[in-house]
Scaffold this motif. Sequence first.
Motif, PDB file in Angstrom:
ATOM      1  N   TYR A  94     151.013  32.868 112.511  1.00  0.00           N
ATOM      2  CA  TYR A  94     150.543  32.817 113.895  1.00  0.00           C
ATOM      3  C   TYR A  94     149.522  33.906 114.172  1.00  0.00           C
ATOM      4  O   TYR A  94     149.700  35.063 113.789  1.00  0.00           O
ATOM      5  CB  TYR A  94     151.719  32.968 114.854  1.00  0.00           C
ATOM      6  N   LEU A  96     147.285  35.214 117.510  1.00  0.00           N
ATOM      7  CA  LEU A  96     147.080  35.052 118.948  1.00  0.00           C
ATOM      8  C   LEU A  96     145.619  34.794 119.288  1.00  0.00           C
ATOM      9  O   LEU A  96     145.295  33.888 120.054  1.00  0.00           O
ATOM     10  CB  LEU A  96     147.582  36.294 119.689  1.00  0.00           C
ATOM     11  N   THR A  99     144.520  31.340 118.366  1.00  0.00           N
ATOM     12  CA  THR A  99     145.086  30.347 119.276  1.00  0.00           C
ATOM     13  C   THR A  99     144.331  30.315 120.590  1.00  0.00           C
ATOM     14  O   THR A  99     144.036  29.252 121.139  1.00  0.00           O
ATOM     15  CB  THR A  99     146.572  30.661 119.541  1.00  0.00           C
ATOM     16  N   GLU A 249     151.966  25.141 119.247  1.00  0.00           N
ATOM     17  CA  GLU A 249     151.936  26.502 119.800  1.00  0.00           C
ATOM     18  C   GLU A 249     152.221  26.461 121.303  1.00  0.00           C
ATOM     19  O   GLU A 249     151.439  26.928 122.127  1.00  0.00           O
ATOM     20  CB  GLU A 249     150.577  27.142 119.515  1.00  0.00           C
ATOM     21  N   THR A 252     152.321  30.033 123.502  1.00  0.00           N
ATOM     22  CA  THR A 252     151.075  30.612 123.995  1.00  0.00           C
ATOM     23  C   THR A 252     150.467  29.742 125.083  1.00  0.00           C
ATOM     24  O   THR A 252     149.954  30.246 126.095  1.00  0.00           O
ATOM     25  CB  THR A 252     150.066  30.779 122.846  1.00  0.00           C
ATOM     26  N   SER A 255     152.427  30.192 128.283  1.00  0.00           N
ATOM     27  CA  SER A 255     152.274  31.553 128.807  1.00  0.00           C
ATOM     28  C   SER A 255     150.954  31.722 129.550  1.00  0.00           C
ATOM     29  O   SER A 255     150.916  32.253 130.666  1.00  0.00           O
ATOM     30  CB  SER A 255     152.365  32.573 127.667  1.00  0.00           C
TER      31      SER A 255
END
Length: 339
Positions: A94, A96, A99, A249, A252, A255
Motif C-alpha cells: 500500500y 498512500l 492511491t 482501497e 483511503t 477517509s
Amino acid sequence: ASAITDDEVERSSLSMWRSVGAGIGGLPAQILMPLVVFTTVINADGSSSKVLDGNKLSLCVGAISVLTIVLFIIHFRLTKERIQLPPTQKTSDYNLLKTIKVLAKNKPFVVLCFISMFLICFQMYTQTFYNYLFKNYFEKPGLYSIVTICTYLPMALFLPFMGKLIRKFGKKEICGAGLGFAFVISALMFLLRFTRGRLSRLTPFAHNPYVFLVLVFLSGAGQTFLVLEVWALVMDVTDYQELLSGRREEGTTYSIYSFVRKLGQTAAGAGVPAVLGAIGYKGTQAVQSQQVLTKMFDAATIVPSVILLLMFILTTFCYKLGKSEIENLHKQLYGNKND
C-alpha cells in the motif's frame, strides 16, 4: 459498505437504512435536547426567560459520547466483511501517495465529493438558518421542530419504492431528477415574495409559515433520493477506483470522502453567522427591522437554491456513472475476479 456486499440492490438498501438511521439518531438532539439544556431564569423585572445551561449541555454531550462509543463497538463486532482483497494484493504494498494520485484521476469520485460536500452544506445551512427564520420572520419559533419532520418524512414515504426505482432508472438518474425538482421548489419559495399585480393574490403565501413548510416538504422529497443513495454512490466510485488501480482501497477512499464532507459542515457552520452579519442581523435585539427580515427571507431561499442548482448540474452532467456505466463496471470487475 462496499466490503460488506457487491450486490447492487443490497448496497442501495445499506445506503438507505444508513440515512434513515442517521435521521432517527439526530432527532433526540434536535427535539429533546433543547427541552433539557435550557434553564428558566427570573429577570429583574419579574419576567422569565430561557437561557442555555452550560452544565446541562456538557452532561448531555458527555452521555451521547459514551453511548456513541458503545454503539461503535457493537457495530464493529456485528459487521462482517464479505468482499475480500484479491489474492495478489498485499497490504504491505500500500502506498498512500499513489492511491491519492489515482483518486485524483477518478473523476466520478471527485465529482461525488463536491456533490456530498454541497449536500451537507445545504442541510446544515437550512437547519440552522430556518431556526432564525421561524423565530424572527414568521414569529412562530415553535413551528421550527416541524421542519425536521418535513425534511425526513419523504424518506419514509419513498423508502418502499426506492428499490424498484433504482432498478428501472438507476441511482444517478433518480438523484439528478430529484435535485432538479428540489431546485424548482426552492426557487419558488424565493419568487413568491415578488407576487404583485395579477399575482397579488399569492402574496399572502410568501408570509405564511405553513405554506413555507409545505414547500420545505416538497423540496425534501426531491432531495430524498440523493440523501438515501449517496452512500451507495460512494460504493460505485470505490469500485471504479479498483478498476483504475487494480486494488481495493476502500479505507483511503472513504477517509478522503468523509473529510470533504466535513469541509461542507465547516462551510455551513461559518457561513450562517457570516450571512446573518452581512444582512445586519442583531442578536441582541428582540425585534429586527423590516429590511433585515426581508434580507433574511432572501438568504433563507436564495442560498439553498444556488446549492441545489450546483448539485443538480454536477449530478446530471458531470457524474458519469449512470445505470448503464455501472452495469458495465460490475461486469468488468466480476470478470476480473472470475479470471
